[in-house]
Scaffold this motif. Structure first.
Motif, PDB file in Angstrom:
ATOM      1  N   ASP A   3      -4.817   8.926   1.860  1.00  0.00           N
ATOM      2  CA  ASP A   3      -5.219   8.645   0.482  1.00  0.00           C
ATOM      3  C   ASP A   3      -4.435   7.436  -0.022  1.00  0.00           C
ATOM      4  O   ASP A   3      -3.374   7.577  -0.641  1.00  0.00           O
ATOM      5  N   GLN A  27      -0.266   6.884 -15.015  1.00  0.00           N
ATOM      6  CA  GLN A  27      -0.899   7.238 -13.746  1.00  0.00           C
ATOM      7  C   GLN A  27      -2.016   8.255 -13.950  1.00  0.00           C
ATOM      8  O   GLN A  27      -3.105   8.124 -13.383  1.00  0.00           O
ATOM      9  N   PHE A  58      -3.296   3.910  -2.058  1.00  0.00           N
ATOM     10  CA  PHE A  58      -3.352   3.216  -3.340  1.00  0.00           C
ATOM     11  C   PHE A  58      -2.573   1.920  -3.184  1.00  0.00           C
ATOM     12  O   PHE A  58      -1.972   1.670  -2.137  1.00  0.00           O
ATOM     13  N   ARG A  91       0.839  -1.185   0.000  1.00  0.00           N
ATOM     14  CA  ARG A  91       0.000   0.000   0.000  1.00  0.00           C
ATOM     15  C   ARG A  91       0.881   1.245   0.000  1.00  0.00           C
ATOM     16  O   ARG A  91       1.942   1.254   0.614  1.00  0.00           O
ATOM     17  N   SER A 113      -8.270   7.604 -12.804  1.00  0.00           N
ATOM     18  CA  SER A 113      -8.534   8.255 -11.521  1.00  0.00           C
ATOM     19  C   SER A 113      -7.801   7.568 -10.373  1.00  0.00           C
ATOM     20  O   SER A 113      -7.627   8.149  -9.301  1.00  0.00           O
ATOM     21  N   GLN A 114      -7.364   6.321 -10.579  1.00  0.00           N
ATOM     22  CA  GLN A 114      -6.607   5.581  -9.582  1.00  0.00           C
ATOM     23  C   GLN A 114      -5.122   5.559  -9.954  1.00  0.00           C
ATOM     24  O   GLN A 114      -4.782   5.535 -11.136  1.00  0.00           O
ATOM     25  N   TYR A 115      -4.253   5.550  -8.947  1.00  0.00           N
ATOM     26  CA  TYR A 115      -2.813   5.613  -9.184  1.00  0.00           C
ATOM     27  C   TYR A 115      -2.197   4.270  -9.564  1.00  0.00           C
ATOM     28  O   TYR A 115      -1.083   4.215 -10.092  1.00  0.00           O
ATOM     29  N   SER A 116      -2.874   3.173  -9.244  1.00  0.00           N
ATOM     30  CA  SER A 116      -2.215   1.868  -9.171  1.00  0.00           C
ATOM     31  C   SER A 116      -1.545   1.429 -10.469  1.00  0.00           C
ATOM     32  O   SER A 116      -0.453   0.861 -10.445  1.00  0.00           O
TER      33      SER A 116
END
Length: 418
Positions: A232, A301, A234, A210, A305-308
């Motif tokens: 926050d 990235q 990810f 994480r 909308s998500q960084y993963s």
């Protein structure tokens, strides 16, 4: 633990039997004889002792060559220093263990610095002498050993050295072999040499990674994003886990677009399962601290909308070089961080400036969720990432990227394009 000892000024607490043996050691060590190792083994540590220096192992009366080069032929001057003295009585016989350096000026004008570990059996030991091998590790490394080409866990012999830099510079690293896993391992008296340094925890031992986004206010400011009311998080897959030098950061073709970036971070590894634990109890669940680079492919990235996806490419989570126990780092908010890109300092920060501290972050993430032993938390990065620099900086093929955190060391990686 141990004594800081220079020359032969011994603290009164060192037993007389130990002082006598040390004085014999230094009487020989002060000579200019190039065969000092043989004589130390014969006259001081024989018949049961071993004198190990960077280039040779001297066991009893026998000299066993284990090195790249021959012993020095002429020594003009030699200075010695013992940094630590340990007594190990967790063995069938009581051992004296010395750790130190021999600094020699050679006939050709060069300087030689040899790290040594000396072990021998002693008969009489008074009480209250420092002990080692009676406890769990404090500075854990995972590595391939020179002796057998196998993967081992080890406790650093010299915990004062930055082994990330030493590995890059070819300075030999020694470790006491650890029996067991990183979760339950115990330090033994067997000393191994590091052939290749690996990540402190393996992919197989790490169930989940994480990360925390925008956890430093100055990074949130440079990103022009308001700080969140809660951490926050990810995720990164465990396939992103990689090690320190000589392991490279391998940038896949999909990210070779001028936007792969660095993020120097403090990395926390969980030592036992956490669920619904309050922040004041979190220290009991932490296995240790190391250094991480949250490598990020910015184009990928920012497409979602998500960084993963942009942070989770293979090898985009190098960690190391050493895992330091909470017994050594009692306050994770007291550390300094610096990232260097091709010799230029690009990030400087302090963990006290995290918006959400280590304990609060783990407590928050454990609400209704089990954080399994071996899980990794990347705690966020301070300002200075390449994407927001003017002009922008990105990780190019052949670049050198280093992240240093005080009391841990330097995570060094070279960049390779796939």
């Amino acid at each position: 633990m141990g004594y800081a000892i220079t020359n032969t000024s011994w603290p009164k607490s060192v037993p007389a039997s130990v002082r006598d043996l040390l004085d014999r050691f230094f009487t020989l060590a002060d000579t200019k004889d190039p065969n000092i190792g043989v004589k130390l083994a014969q006259d001081v540590f024989s018949p049961h002792g071993k004198f190990y220096a960077r280039d040779r192992l001297y066991a009893g009366a026998d000299e066993i060559a284990i090195s790249r080069r021959e012993a020095w032929t002429t020594v003009n001057e030699r200075r010695h220093e013992v940094q630590k003295v340990y007594i190990n009585d967790n063995q069938p016989e009581t051992e004296l263990i010395l750790f130190g350096t021999l600094n020699s000026s050679l006939a050709d004008g060069t300087q030689g610095i040899v790290q040594f570990v000396a072990r021998t059996v002693i008969k009489e030991v008074e009480k209250d002498v420092p002990k080692i091998f009676l406890m769990s590790w404090t500075h854990l490394i995972r590595f391939i050993a020179t002796e057998d080409d196998q993967i081992h866990l080890g406790q650093l012999v010299n915990t004062a050295r930055d082994i990330g830099e030493d590995t890059l510079e070819g300075i030999e690293v020694l470790a006491y072999k650890i029996d067991g896993t990183c979760f339950n391992g115990k330090v033994t008296s067997q000393i191994l040499r590091v052939k290749k340094l690996l990540s402190p925890i393996s992919k197989e031992e790490c169930p989940y990674i994480r990360g925390l986004g925008l956890n430093y206010s100055n990074h949130a400011t440079e990103s022009n994003i308001a700080g969140a009311a809660t951490p926050d998080p990810f995720t990164k897959p465990r396939t992103s886990l990689a090690g320190p030098y000589p392991a490279p950061i391998v940038v896949p073709k999909v990210a070779q677009d001028g936007t792969p970036d660095y993020e120097g971070e403090l990395c926390v590894i969980v030592g036992q399962d956490i669920r619904d634990v309050v922040s004041t109890k979190i220290p009991e669940y932490i296995l240790g601290y190391t250094v991480a680079n949250d490598v990020s492919a910015r184009t990928i990235q920012l497409q979602a909308s998500q960084y993963s996806m942009g942070k989770g490419l293979d090898g985009f989570c190098p960690i190391g070089p050493v895992l330091v126990s909470p017994k050594v780092i009692s306050d994770p908010q007291s550390l300094s961080l610096q990232t260097t890109y091709n010799g230029e300092v690009v990030q400087t920060g302090f963990t006290k400036d995290m918006i959400w501290g280590v304990y609060d972050s783990l407590a928050y993430l454990s609400r209704g969720t089990t954080l399994e032993a071996g899980s990794i938390l990347l705690t966020g990065t301070p300002a200075g990432v390449g994407y927001f620099r003017q002009p922008r900086v990105y990780l190019r093929d052949g670049d050198d990227i280093r992240v240093h955190i005080s009391n841990i060391g330097t995570l060094i990686n070279k960049v390779e394009y796939e």
